[in-house]
Design an enzyme around this catalytic site. Structure first.
Site, mmCIF file in Angstrom:
data_model
loop_
_atom_site.group_PDB
_atom_site.id
_atom_site.type_symbol
_atom_site.label_atom_id
_atom_site.label_comp_id
_atom_site.label_asym_id
_atom_site.label_seq_id
_atom_site.Cartn_x
_atom_site.Cartn_y
_atom_site.Cartn_z
ATOM 1 N N SER A 189 0.803 -1.127 0.108
ATOM 2 C CA SER A 189 0.019 -0.013 -0.152
ATOM 3 C C SER A 189 0.789 1.291 -0.007
ATOM 4 O O SER A 189 1.682 1.377 -0.898
ATOM 5 C CB SER A 189 -0.830 0.143 1.073
ATOM 6 O OG SER A 189 -1.854 0.923 0.899
ATOM 7 N N ASP A 401 -8.354 -5.862 -5.212
ATOM 8 C CA ASP A 401 -8.161 -4.914 -4.283
ATOM 9 C C ASP A 401 -9.189 -3.584 -4.263
ATOM 10 O O ASP A 401 -9.393 -3.173 -5.425
ATOM 11 C CB ASP A 401 -6.630 -4.126 -4.711
ATOM 12 C CG ASP A 401 -6.189 -3.277 -3.704
ATOM 13 O OD1 ASP A 401 -7.089 -2.452 -3.077
ATOM 14 O OD2 ASP A 401 -5.076 -3.280 -3.614
ATOM 15 N N HIS A 441 -7.037 -5.710 -0.459
ATOM 16 C CA HIS A 441 -5.988 -4.783 -0.565
ATOM 17 C C HIS A 441 -5.114 -5.229 0.345
ATOM 18 O O HIS A 441 -5.114 -5.379 1.733
ATOM 19 C CB HIS A 441 -6.478 -3.579 0.046
ATOM 20 C CG HIS A 441 -5.524 -2.340 0.082
ATOM 21 N ND1 HIS A 441 -4.756 -1.981 -0.836
ATOM 22 C CD2 HIS A 441 -4.951 -1.674 1.088
ATOM 23 C CE1 HIS A 441 -4.012 -1.026 -0.675
ATOM 24 N NE2 HIS A 441 -4.088 -0.901 0.712
#
Ligand SMILES: *[C@@H]1O[C@H](CO)[C@@H](O)[C@H](O)[C@H]1NC(C)=O
Ligand SMILES: *[C@@H]1O[C@H](CO)[C@@H](O)[C@H](O)[C@H]1NC(C)=O
Ligand SMILES: *[C@@H]1O[C@H](CO)[C@@H](O)[C@H](O)[C@H]1NC(C)=O
Ligand SMILES: *[C@@H]1O[C@H](CO)[C@@H](O)[C@H](O)[C@H]1NC(C)=O
Ligand SMILES: *[C@@H]1O[C@H](CO)[C@@H](O)[C@H](O)[C@H]1NC(C)=O
Ligand SMILES: *[C@@H]1O[C@H](CO)[C@@H](O)[C@H](O)[C@H]1NC(C)=O
Ligand SMILES: *[C@@H]1O[C@H](CO)[C@@H](O)[C@H](O)[C@H]1NC(C)=O
Ligand SMILES: *[C@@H]1O[C@H](CO)[C@@H](O)[C@H](O)[C@H]1NC(C)=O
Length: 527
Positions: A189, A401, A441
């Site tokens: 991320s 995601d 994610h």
């Protein structure tokens, strides 16, 4: 003996044998405090932590939502503050395990935080890496510390990680007589963006970088995250879809796209091939019960969500949300209000105006991109310096995601290929990108997301099934990963593995060839 034989230490969570007197390692740790004399560095403490400790994190900001951390191995925990300018500082921790594998590693951060990644520190120190983790220059998950503080923003954009690496390497050399041989990076991320920033800006920092679901093309990502609110409107809007309606959309997308890869398993291997027709969900004019259908305004919402974000002049700013993420995205992106990180970014960075109202338009996207503070975009396509150092980068992205579209990663891969004029077989020498189906994610999801990027995706320390160990093998033995094997857990990490699947290296895609069940990893082929 291979280097990997140290790994089971992590699994066993070995507890130090209690002794009344300190052993050499403990003594070295307690004396380390006095040894450190580096400019700009204020050491807060150096403490021996025996394996099996449940560490209480008294100083961790409440918004970081981690008040404790289990530590599986004996280690020396060093906590310090490092000034990065006259008006900014990072909080940095270095964890030096007793069972040291001779390698240095830096972890990364998440979101707009502001949070020392304790879980990752414990994970990689558990494997024997001398590990550092920093707070990214501010405390907590809010963007407010950036307000009128360009130096704090600079830490966030690139300086926190690099500073932690420079200091961390010095400390590692001081702590262990033998120093270290190779250095690694592991992040997802914002951590994925930080990994790419290192590759682009500090090509000598790492021998191996694992960059997951990266928040690159950052300014446009912020805008893309913002643009869902004007599309859905607030929950009272006729354009809005409830979570139950998004679930309906998800089921219809699976109906149209699930079997494109040859397997009916509720997982879309390559969302690129999925171009769903949403009119199939339109309520017929005389429908009495509209629970299982959508209005035309709602159908338009779905179509817009699954379309790219373009700038005022029509240029592409961010690719579409990949289909398949609806149930997860409904909870965070399609809630009927502006995505909180985006609101903070516009208020405290783009406009320096805490009263900015959150009514995002594409003009705001242009303003965010034009500002691009400290090149936070992290979109440089020329990786020649990193390639020249012999560095390796393993990029992965979950194919469901909900926060950072995997299509942005595919776009970046093309951008690098085109900029460097290198076809995939040449990029493969130093840059490999893996598409992880069934991963949301940075983890979670309904597929084989257990690739060992952290404790929440850990299933095995075998390099075939663990991205960190795969990277070590690539860097130190010159054997690159062809696929990344992921575990599908029955019910989250720690529960039994239901099946495994080998994820393909882009631009290959996974196809079910049979015979047998989709749960058989050998019935799949990367084509
Ligand atoms: C860090 O900066 C602060 C504020 O300028 C200063 O008071 C402090 O002495 C500095 N610490 C170190 C270790 O340089
Ligand atoms: C560690 O401590 C925290 C807080 O006291 C507690 O919630 C957690 O369950 C503990 N973990 C273990 C494994 O004991
Ligand atoms: C570094 O590599 C050399 C050569 O393989 C080895 O002898 C040495 O022990 C390694 N150092 C560390 C810290 O692992
Ligand atoms: C962050 O929190 C730590 C621990 O409370 C504190 O020492 C440090 O000064 C804080 N950093 C900033 C930038 O506020
Ligand atoms: C409408 O259809 C849904 C799903 O089939 C059903 O659960 C619900 O009871 C129906 N509502 C009415 C008012 O008939
Ligand atoms: C279109 O917008 C993009 C993004 O702002 C900009 O980079 C580009 O130069 C613009 N092109 C034209 C023709 O105005
Ligand atoms: C957007 O603008 C409208 C009309 O000016 C206003 O009522 C609303 O509160 C604003 N903010 C958001 C987040 O919608
Ligand atoms: C394949 O495996 C799944 C999960 O174990 C099972 O539900 C399904 O019935 C199997 N399908 C076939 C055709 O064997």
């Amino acid at each position: 003996m291979t280097r990997f034989s140290l790994l089971p230490v992590f699994l066993l969570g070995s507890v130090a044998v209690a002794t009344s007197s300190q052993d050499d390692f403990q003594t070295k740790c307690s004396h380390f405090y006095d040894k450190i004399n580096l400019p700009h560095v204020q050491v807060n403490f150096a403490k021996y932590i025996p394996g099996g400790t449940n560490l209480t994190l008294v100083d961790n900001p409440p918004s970081c939502e981690a008040s404790s951390q289990e530590v599986s191995v004996d280690l020396c925990r060093v906590a310090m503050a490092v000034n990065t300018s006259s008006t900014s500082q990072i909080t940095l921790e270095a964890w030096f395990p007793r069972e040291y594998n001779g390698r240095f590693l830096s972890t990364g951060n998440g979101g707009l935080s502001g949070c020392i990644p304790y879980s990752d520190l414990a994970y990689t120190a558990g494997f024997g890496f001398a590990t550092v983790g920093a707070n990214n220059g501010h405390n907590g998950t809010s963007g407010k510390p950036f307000f009128h503080h360009p130096e704090v923003l600079k830490d966030f954009a690139y300086r926190s990680i690099h500073t932690g690496v420079v200091i961390g390497k010095e400390l590692t050399n001081m702590f262990y007589d033998e120093g270290f041989n190779k250095s690694y990076y592991l992040g997802c991320s914002t951590g994925g963006r930080q990994g790419w920033k290192s590759v682009q800006k500090y090509p000598n920092d790492f021998d191996g970088v694992i960059a997951g679901s990266p928040a690159i093309n950052f300014a446009n990502l912020i805008s893309w995250s913002s643009h869902f609110y004007p599309i859905t409107g607030p929950p009272t809007s006729e354009k809005f879809l409830t979570a139950a309606e998004w679930s309906l959309v998800h089921d219809e997308i699976l109906r149209q796209c699930d079997t494109i890869d040859g397997a009916k398993d509720d997982i879309i291997e390559d969302p690129d091939l999925c171009l769903p027709i949403m009119e199939t969900l339109l309520c017929s004019p005389n429908a009495k019960n509209t629970t299982n259908c959508l209005s035309s305004a709602q159908v338009q919402t779905v179509q817009q969500v699954l379309s790219p974000l373009n700038g005022v002049n029509g240029s592409l700013l961010y690719r579409r949300m990949q289909p398949g993420s609806e149930n997860y995205a409904a909870e965070i992106m399609y809630t009927g209000e502006l995505f909180p990180y985006s609101l903070d970014w516009f208020r405290y960075v783009v406009y320096n105006d805490p009263s900015w109202d959150g009514n995002f338009t594409v003009q705001d996207a242009e303003a965010a991109l034009a500002q691009n503070p400290y090149n936070i975009q992290t979109w440089d396509g020329d990786l020649t310096p990193f390639r020249k150092t012999g560095g390796k980068v393993l990029h992965y992205h979950g194919m469901m995601d909900q926060l950072i579209s995997s299509e942005d990663s595919k776009w970046y891969y093309s951008h690098v290929a085109e900029t460097m004029k290198l076809p995939p077989q040449d990029l493969d020498e130093f840059y490999r990108f893996f598409t992880v189906s069934g991963m949301a994610h940075c983890g979670d999801g309904n597929g084989a997301y257990g690739i060992g990027q952290g404790s929440s995706t850990y299933a095995s320390s075998d390099p075939e099934s663990n991205v960190l160990m795969a990277m070590v093998k690539w860097v130190e033995e010159g054997i690159p990963p062809e696929t990344i094997r992921g575990a599908k857990f029955e019910d989250g990490v720690g529960t039994p593995v239901e099946y495994w699947r080998k994820h393909c290296r882009w631009p290959r895609r996974n196809v079910f060839k049979g015979p047998g069940n989709y749960t058989d990893e050998n019935s799949w082929e990367c084509v």
